[in-house]
Design an enzyme around this catalytic site. Sequence first.
Site, PDB file in Angstrom:
ATOM      1  CB  THR A 128      11.561  -9.659   5.097  1.00 39.35           C
ATOM      2  OG1 THR A 128      11.405 -10.919   5.730  1.00 39.35           O
ATOM      3  CG2 THR A 128      10.784  -9.715   3.785  1.00 39.35           C
ATOM      4  CG  ASP A 129      14.440 -13.965   6.945  1.00 34.71           C
ATOM      5  OD1 ASP A 129      13.255 -13.568   6.957  1.00 34.71           O
ATOM      6  OD2 ASP A 129      14.926 -14.647   7.869  1.00 34.71           O
ATOM      7  CD  GLU A 130       8.324 -13.943   6.306  1.00 36.65           C
ATOM      8  OE1 GLU A 130       7.364 -14.038   5.531  1.00 36.65           O
ATOM      9  OE2 GLU A 130       8.202 -13.917   7.538  1.00 36.65           O
ATOM     10  CE1 TYR A 153       5.958  -8.171   4.997  1.00 37.94           C
ATOM     11  CE2 TYR A 153       6.916 -10.336   5.349  1.00 37.94           C
ATOM     12  CZ  TYR A 153       7.000  -8.966   5.448  1.00 37.94           C
ATOM     13  OH  TYR A 153       8.116  -8.374   5.990  1.00 37.94           O
ATOM     14  CE  LYS A 157       9.498  -5.657   2.959  1.00 36.73           C
ATOM     15  NZ  LYS A 157       9.528  -4.229   3.372  1.00 36.73           N
TER      16      LYS A 157
HETATM   17  P1  NAD Z   1       4.917  -2.836  11.629  1.00 35.98           P
HETATM   18  O1  NAD Z   1       3.744  -3.488  11.008  1.00 35.98           O
HETATM   19  O2  NAD Z   1       5.104  -2.904  13.098  1.00 35.98           O
HETATM   20  O3  NAD Z   1       4.943  -1.278  11.235  1.00 35.98           O
HETATM   21  C1  NAD Z   1       4.722  -0.844   9.923  1.00 35.98           C
HETATM   22  C2  NAD Z   1       4.552   0.661   9.925  1.00 35.98           C
HETATM   23  O4  NAD Z   1       4.364   1.085   8.560  1.00 35.98           O
HETATM   24  C3  NAD Z   1       3.331   1.145  10.722  1.00 35.98           C
HETATM   25  O5  NAD Z   1       3.676   2.254  11.526  1.00 35.98           O
HETATM   26  C4  NAD Z   1       2.329   1.553   9.641  1.00 35.98           C
HETATM   27  O6  NAD Z   1       1.466   2.601  10.031  1.00 35.98           O
HETATM   28  C5  NAD Z   1       3.261   1.967   8.516  1.00 35.98           C
HETATM   29  N1  NAD Z   1       2.606   1.849   7.192  1.00 35.98           N
HETATM   30  C6  NAD Z   1       1.963   0.767   6.682  1.00 35.98           C
HETATM   31  N2  NAD Z   1       1.445   1.065   5.471  1.00 35.98           N
HETATM   32  C7  NAD Z   1       1.771   2.364   5.225  1.00 35.98           C
HETATM   33  C8  NAD Z   1       1.509   3.247   4.147  1.00 35.98           C
HETATM   34  N3  NAD Z   1       0.752   2.890   3.096  1.00 35.98           N
HETATM   35  N4  NAD Z   1       2.023   4.501   4.209  1.00 35.98           N
HETATM   36  C9  NAD Z   1       2.767   4.901   5.287  1.00 35.98           C
HETATM   37  N5  NAD Z   1       2.997   4.123   6.349  1.00 35.98           N
HETATM   38  C10 NAD Z   1       2.506   2.865   6.313  1.00 35.98           C
HETATM   39  O7  NAD Z   1       6.198  -3.421  10.852  1.00 35.98           O
HETATM   40  P2  NAD Z   1       7.669  -3.725  11.380  1.00 35.98           P
HETATM   41  O8  NAD Z   1       7.691  -5.071  11.980  1.00 35.98           O
HETATM   42  O9  NAD Z   1       8.150  -2.557  12.149  1.00 35.98           O
HETATM   43  O10 NAD Z   1       8.442  -3.823   9.985  1.00 35.98           O
HETATM   44  C11 NAD Z   1       9.023  -2.658   9.395  1.00 35.98           C
HETATM   45  C12 NAD Z   1       9.710  -3.054   8.098  1.00 35.98           C
HETATM   46  O11 NAD Z   1      10.730  -4.029   8.361  1.00 35.98           O
HETATM   47  C13 NAD Z   1       8.767  -3.692   7.070  1.00 35.98           C
HETATM   48  O12 NAD Z   1       9.130  -3.215   5.786  1.00 35.98           O
HETATM   49  C14 NAD Z   1       9.059  -5.187   7.175  1.00 35.98           C
HETATM   50  O13 NAD Z   1       8.842  -5.834   5.938  1.00 35.98           O
HETATM   51  C15 NAD Z   1      10.527  -5.165   7.537  1.00 35.98           C
HETATM   52  N6  NAD Z   1      11.000  -6.333   8.317  1.00 35.98           N
HETATM   53  C16 NAD Z   1      10.354  -6.695   9.470  1.00 35.98           C
HETATM   54  C17 NAD Z   1      10.856  -7.760  10.228  1.00 35.98           C
HETATM   55  C18 NAD Z   1      10.185  -8.195  11.514  1.00 35.98           C
HETATM   56  O14 NAD Z   1      10.578  -9.226  12.073  1.00 35.98           O
HETATM   57  N7  NAD Z   1       9.233  -7.458  12.048  1.00 35.98           N
HETATM   58  C19 NAD Z   1      12.007  -8.449   9.787  1.00 35.98           C
HETATM   59  C20 NAD Z   1      12.626  -8.043   8.592  1.00 35.98           C
HETATM   60  C21 NAD Z   1      12.119  -6.967   7.880  1.00 35.98           C
HETATM   61  O1  DAU Z   2      11.544 -13.290   8.843  1.00 33.81           O
HETATM   62  C1  DAU Z   2      11.211 -11.936   8.899  1.00 33.81           C
HETATM   63  C2  DAU Z   2       9.717 -11.779   9.041  1.00 33.81           C
HETATM   64  O2  DAU Z   2       9.395 -12.147  10.382  1.00 33.81           O
HETATM   65  C3  DAU Z   2       9.224 -10.368   8.746  1.00 33.81           C
HETATM   66  O3  DAU Z   2       9.479 -10.064   7.397  1.00 33.81           O
HETATM   67  C4  DAU Z   2       7.726 -10.237   9.041  1.00 33.81           C
HETATM   68  O4  DAU Z   2       7.313  -8.897   8.862  1.00 33.81           O
HETATM   69  C5  DAU Z   2       7.482 -10.651  10.476  1.00 33.81           C
HETATM   70  O5  DAU Z   2       6.110 -10.615  10.763  1.00 33.81           O
HETATM   71  C6  DAU Z   2       8.032 -12.058  10.735  1.00 33.81           C
HETATM   72  O6  DAU Z   2       7.263 -13.042  10.004  1.00 33.81           O
HETATM   73  P1  DAU Z   2       6.849 -14.444  10.639  1.00 33.81           P
HETATM   74  O7  DAU Z   2       5.692 -14.981   9.911  1.00 33.81           O
HETATM   75  O8  DAU Z   2       8.053 -15.331  10.753  1.00 33.81           O
HETATM   76  O9  DAU Z   2       6.458 -13.949  12.137  1.00 33.81           O
HETATM   77  P2  DAU Z   2       5.228 -14.341  13.103  1.00 33.81           P
HETATM   78  O10 DAU Z   2       5.544 -13.712  14.428  1.00 33.81           O
HETATM   79  O11 DAU Z   2       3.921 -14.075  12.487  1.00 33.81           O
HETATM   80  O12 DAU Z   2       5.392 -15.910  13.234  1.00 33.81           O
HETATM   81  C7  DAU Z   2       6.595 -16.508  13.689  1.00 33.81           C
HETATM   82  C8  DAU Z   2       6.401 -18.015  13.643  1.00 33.81           C
HETATM   83  O13 DAU Z   2       5.450 -18.388  14.662  1.00 33.81           O
HETATM   84  C9  DAU Z   2       5.826 -18.521  12.334  1.00 33.81           C
HETATM   85  O14 DAU Z   2       6.406 -19.779  12.034  1.00 33.81           O
HETATM   86  C10 DAU Z   2       4.322 -18.685  12.619  1.00 33.81           C
HETATM   87  C11 DAU Z   2       4.292 -19.046  14.105  1.00 33.81           C
HETATM   88  N1  DAU Z   2       3.114 -18.565  14.871  1.00 33.81           N
HETATM   89  C12 DAU Z   2       2.777 -17.251  14.801  1.00 33.81           C
HETATM   90  C13 DAU Z   2       1.699 -16.755  15.530  1.00 33.81           C
HETATM   91  C14 DAU Z   2       1.309 -15.294  15.439  1.00 33.81           C
HETATM   92  C15 DAU Z   2       2.413 -19.446  15.687  1.00 33.81           C
HETATM   93  O15 DAU Z   2       2.749 -20.637  15.785  1.00 33.81           O
HETATM   94  N2  DAU Z   2       1.346 -18.960  16.396  1.00 33.81           N
HETATM   95  C16 DAU Z   2       0.944 -17.652  16.349  1.00 33.81           C
HETATM   96  O16 DAU Z   2      -0.057 -17.281  17.017  1.00 33.81           O
END
Ligand code: NAD
Ligand code: DAU
Length: 348
Positions: A128-130, A153, A157
Site C-alpha cells: 500500500t501507499d500508506e 495497519y 504493511k
Molecule cells: P480485504 O480486507 O477486503 O481482504 C483481505 C483478505 O485476506 C480476506 O479475504 C481475509 O479473509 C484474508 N486474510 C486476512 N487475514 C488472513 C490470514 N491470516 N490468513 C489468510 N487469509 C487472511 O482486503 P483488500 O482491500 O482486498 O486488500 C488486499 C491487499 O491489498 C492487502 O494486503 C492490502 O494491504 C492491499 N491494499 C489494499 C488497498 C485498498 O484500497 N483496499 C490498496 C493498496 C493495497
Molecule cells: O491507500 C491505500 C489504503 O486505502 C489501503 O492500504 C487500505 O487497506 C484501505 O483500507 C484504504 O485505507 P484508507 O484508510 O485510506 O481507507 P478508508 O476507506 O478507511 O478511508 C478513506 C478516507 O475516508 C480516510 O481519509 C478516512 C475517511 N473516512 C472513512 C470512513 C470509513 C471517513 O471520513 N468516514 C468513514 O466512515
Amino acid sequence: MRIMVTGGAGFIGANFLNLLVPRHEEHHFINADKLTYAANLSSLAGIADAPNYTFAQLDIADASAVEEAFEEHAPDCVVHFAAESHVDRSIEGPRAFIESNIIGTFNLLESARKRWGKDNGLFHHVSTDEVYGSLGDTGMFVEDTRYDPSSPYSASKAASDHLVRAHHRTFGLPVKITNCSNNYGPLQFPEKLIPVMTLNAAEGKPLPVYGEGLNVRDWLYVTDHCEAIWKVVTEGKVGETYNIGGNNEVRNIDVVKIICKLVAEYQGKDASELESLITYVKDRPGHDMRYAIDASKIERDLGWSPAETFETGFRKTVHWYLDNTEWIDQVRSGEYRNWIEKNYTNRG
Ligand code: NAD
Ligand code: DAU
C-alpha cells in the site's frame, strides 16, 4: 504456473481471481484464504467450478499450516493479498494486524524459500501507499520515498515490505512489490469509505465524515489495480518495487458529495436532500492528510495505465452497490453490525 493467491476471497483478491481465472486457463490458481469477516466466497461464484481454480482455507499466521499448503499445492508463484486491511480496526485492535500481516508474510516467505531455494519461483507482495506516511499540499510518493507509517495497519504493511526485500537481498528469493493507492469498485466490504457512504446515502442514514473531510486520497478502480499487478507478475523485474496509482486525488468531502449526486440520480431524488445527511464526526487518530502516487515507473517500464476514469469508475461502483442487494445483505450480517456500532457510536 501454479499460482497461490492469498486473500483471494477479499475485495481485491476476488476481483483479481474473477478477472484472471477465465482468461488464463494455462495457469492453475489456488485461493488460500482464512475467511475472516472481510472474506466472502459468494464473490467468487462465477469461477468456483472452473477447472483451473482451487479454494484452500488457510491461516497464514499458522506456520505449519502454511508449510502443509506449500507441500499440497506446490505453487511456483505466490501473489500475496492476504492481510487485515482496515485502518480503523487496527486502531481498535492492532494484534491481528501483527499476526496476519507481519507473521503471516514471514511464514509465506520462509515456506517459499524452503521450497524454491535461490533464484526460483516468484513472490509478489501486494502493498500500500500508506507505508510512505502522509504528504503535505504538494509532492507525490515515488518508489524510494522514505517509509513513515502512521497507523498499526500501515506499520504492519511496512514491516512486511521490509521482510520481503530482506528475503530477496539475503536469501536470493525472487520477489516483486507493488504499492498502490486507494481502491474502489465492486465486492469491497462495507466498512470502507465508498461502500459505507453509498449504502448510508441510499438508506437515508447519516454520512459520517471524519474530521473536516479535507483529507485527500488517490482513487483507483480495483480492476486497474489487478491488471497492474498481473503486468508486474508477468513482465516486471525481480527485486523491483512499482508504485500504482490512479492520478485521481479527491478530498473525502468531495467524494461524499459525488456519491450523493450519483445515488440521488439513481433514486430520482435531489442531491441536496442526501447531502443534508453529511455528519462531521470525531477524526481518526493519526489520520494521514494526503496520499498521491507517482506511477510513472510502471507506466514507462511496463506500459500500464488505468482503463477507468474517475467518472466512469465511480458511476459503475455506486450502481453496483445499489443493484447487488443480495451480496450486501449477506455481508452485513452478524460481525458487520458489531463493527458499525463500535466504530460510529458516540464518535461525534
Ligand atoms: P480485504 O480486507 O477486503 O481482504 C483481505 C483478505 O485476506 C480476506 O479475504 C481475509 O479473509 C484474508 N486474510 C486476512 N487475514 C488472513 C490470514 N491470516 N490468513 C489468510 N487469509 C487472511 O482486503 P483488500 O482491500 O482486498 O486488500 C488486499 C491487499 O491489498 C492487502 O494486503 C492490502 O494491504 C492491499 N491494499 C489494499 C488497498 C485498498 O484500497 N483496499 C490498496 C493498496 C493495497
Ligand atoms: O491507500 C491505500 C489504503 O486505502 C489501503 O492500504 C487500505 O487497506 C484501505 O483500507 C484504504 O485505507 P484508507 O484508510 O485510506 O481507507 P478508508 O476507506 O478507511 O478511508 C478513506 C478516507 O475516508 C480516510 O481519509 C478516512 C475517511 N473516512 C472513512 C470512513 C470509513 C471517513 O471520513 N468516514 C468513514 O466512515
